[in-house]
Design a protein around this motif. Structure first.
Motif, mmCIF file in Angstrom:
data_model
loop_
_atom_site.group_PDB
_atom_site.id
_atom_site.type_symbol
_atom_site.label_atom_id
_atom_site.label_comp_id
_atom_site.label_asym_id
_atom_site.label_seq_id
_atom_site.Cartn_x
_atom_site.Cartn_y
_atom_site.Cartn_z
ATOM 1 N N LYS A 341 86.662 56.620 -3.558
ATOM 2 C CA LYS A 341 85.868 56.599 -2.328
ATOM 3 C C LYS A 341 86.540 57.394 -1.220
ATOM 4 O O LYS A 341 85.870 58.101 -0.442
ATOM 5 C CB LYS A 341 85.631 55.165 -1.883
ATOM 6 C CG LYS A 341 84.652 55.055 -0.730
ATOM 7 C CD LYS A 341 84.287 53.619 -0.443
ATOM 8 C CE LYS A 341 83.233 53.544 0.672
ATOM 9 N NZ LYS A 341 82.828 52.150 0.955
ATOM 10 N N GLU A 365 80.209 51.543 -4.602
ATOM 11 C CA GLU A 365 81.450 51.177 -3.934
ATOM 12 C C GLU A 365 82.522 52.261 -4.077
ATOM 13 O O GLU A 365 83.143 52.661 -3.114
ATOM 14 C CB GLU A 365 81.982 49.850 -4.516
ATOM 15 C CG GLU A 365 81.116 48.646 -4.162
ATOM 16 C CD GLU A 365 81.041 48.417 -2.657
ATOM 17 O OE1 GLU A 365 82.067 48.618 -1.975
ATOM 18 O OE2 GLU A 365 79.961 48.066 -2.166
ATOM 19 N N GLY A 366 82.768 52.681 -5.296
ATOM 20 C CA GLY A 366 83.775 53.723 -5.519
ATOM 21 C C GLY A 366 85.182 53.271 -5.218
ATOM 22 O O GLY A 366 86.074 54.111 -5.012
ATOM 23 N N ASP A 367 85.389 51.951 -5.212
ATOM 24 C CA ASP A 367 86.719 51.435 -4.880
ATOM 25 C C ASP A 367 87.569 51.332 -6.147
ATOM 26 O O ASP A 367 88.017 50.253 -6.532
ATOM 27 C CB ASP A 367 86.597 50.075 -4.193
ATOM 28 C CG ASP A 367 87.909 49.649 -3.549
ATOM 29 O OD1 ASP A 367 88.725 50.541 -3.263
ATOM 30 O OD2 ASP A 367 88.111 48.434 -3.360
#
Length: 479
Positions: A341, A365-367
């Motif tokens: 992210k 989210e891309g976390d």
């Protein structure tokens, strides 16, 4: 010619003289069961057996194991007894178990008492056979080389009659069955040699013993494809001092295409660079005029335009430089671990500075932690977003989505021009630009560089699009 019986003077012992004095003819005498009862000195010299070694033994002793298994010694004796004569051409064994290729003749003879004997006269033809085998192997070797050559190879005589061709000749000209039957090369090449240039040069080479090279000609192949070839000719003497020529037809289609592509690329890049350069020159000239008039507002506007044009030039030059490095295999990744992210948001911030009026919607989210070249992946995301904006056709929303399956996937969606189904497979090719986007700035290297970068990460780059409804560009890299 009628058979003639020669009457010999019986006061001479012809057989004894031949038996004792022969050098080239190896002679052995057998009874009607094939038992050896006499050999001459020439036989001992050739095969190494003396009288103690072989007298009283069956003739199969000197035959090879393979011939023994086939019953050849017995067949030969049977044939002599039935027909009075037999001949052979095969290997015989020496005392040292070596092989000698021989040519022999066996004859049924009787003495004055009526006793039957078999006289076998053998000639050593081993050297001759080895030479024949060597010549055959050499010819086969040359044939294999000729067949393996991808260039068309043809040998012609003084009348341009075809003496020899290779497999490539038939592959090139087999589209017309008539051509295969033609024995004259001038007729074969005539449909393609419109001005008889090749024919005239070959005839000159035959007459003057001086060859030529690299005469281009376009030939339609057996598949119907038109390709460009170089024709070269070398004279040589073959047999009986006759002048023959070797014709080699070499496919240069790829080289011609590359040359055209290079010219196209140079022309294309020169054209694309000319616009921002022309704008820079114009802006500088106008700024000079406005400085005289003390008009700061116009100067600031022109200065911003100059900066934009410099930015466009820098982008084009950077893409050309990167494409050159990739083509030469010099794209190196500086791999590190980072949050997906964070990398995506950095790319978005870069684009927003240049395109503040567009709304980039982020989904997912891309976390997650990924490994890769952060700078290069930012370059990919930035390019996807810039393309989404450039081809949005005035629609201000661009959607970026991150998701994780078996791999990390990032996609950028726009609702703009879209790409036709026919052109979609080529959008990641170098210098390719879709028909509807050719009036927009760019040199067609952005998506090509994106795919190369993603493939260097062992990932995939692809797109989905519908003309008039927008596009979705994806890339993925392993987690």
């Amino acid at each position: 010619m009628p058979n003639t019986t020669v009457q010999l003077d019986t006061s001479y012992n012809y057989f004894e003289s031949l038996f004792n004095n022969a050098v080239e003819n190896n002679i052995l005498l057998m009874d009607n069961n094939g038992i050896i009862i006499a050999i001459n000195d020439a036989f001992t010299e050739c095969f190494g057996y003396n009288s103690e070694d072989i007298l009283g033994k069956h003739a199969r002793t000197i035959f090879t194991p393979e011939d023994r298994d086939r019953g050849k010694p017995e067949d030969e004796i049977s044939k002599v007894l039935n027909n009075g004569q037999s001949s052979d051409d095969n290997y015989l064994l020496t005392k040292a178990k070596g092989y000698v290729w021989v040519k022999g003749e066996s004859t049924l003879v009787k003495n004055s008492d009526g006793d039957v004997r078999i006289l076998k006269v053998i000639q050593n033809i081993h050297k001759q056979k080895k030479s024949e085998v060597s010549i055959h192997q050499l010819n086969q070797f040359n044939e294999n080389i000729l067949s393996a050559i991808e260039d068309v190879v043809i040998v012609l005589d003084m009348n341009m009659h075809i003496l020899k061709t290779n497999r490539a000749f038939h592959s090139l000209f087999s589209n017309n069955e008539r051509i295969v039957q033609i024995l004259n090369f001038a007729q074969v090449i005539k449909p393609y040699d419109v001005f008889d240039e090749i024919t005239r040069n070959i005839q000159s080479a035959i007459n003057n013993k001086k060859g030529f090279s690299n005469i281009p000609i376009e030939i339609e192949t057996s598949s119907g494809e038109k390709r460009v070839f170089d024709v070269s000719c070398s004279p040589f003497e073959f047999v009986n001092d006759e002048n023959n020529v070797l014709i080699v037809i070499h496919d240069i289609t790829v080289h011609k295409q590359l040359a055209r592509e290079r010219e196209d690329v140079i022309g294309f890049v020169a054209h694309e660079l000319r616009n921002p350069l022309a704008n820079l020159v114009l802006c500088n000239d106008l700024m000079g005029e406005f400085l005289k008039e003390s008009n700061p507002e116009e100067i600031n506007d022109l200065l911003q335009r100059s900066k934009n044009n410099v930015s466009r030039l820098n982008k084009m030059i950077a893409e050309l430089y990167d494409a050159t490095r990739i083509n030469s295999g010099n794209l190196k990744l500086e791999v590190s671990a980072f949050k997906l992210k964070d990398m995506v948001m950095e790319a978005i911030d870069t684009v927003k500075v240049l395109q503040p009026s567009y709304n980039i919607v982020v989904k997912g989210e891309g976390d997650i932690l990924v490994k890769g070249d952060r700078y290069r992946l930012i370059q990919v995301v930035t390019n996807y977003l810039s393309n989404g904006i450039k081809y949005s056709n005035g629609k201000t929303d661009v959607v970026l989505e991150m998701k994780t399956e078996n791999e990390m996937i990032v996609s950028v969606k726009d609702n703009g021009l879209g790409i036709s189904a026919e052109q979609l497979p080529y959008i990641f090719d170098r210098f390719f630009r879709a028909e509807k986007t050719k009036n927009l700035e760019g040199i067609g290297l952005g998506l090509y560089l994106c795919r190369q970068i993603i493939q260097a990460h062992n990932g995939r780059a692809w797109a989905e699009s519908e003309e008039g409804k927008g596009s979705i560009f994806y890339f993925s890299i392993p987690l």
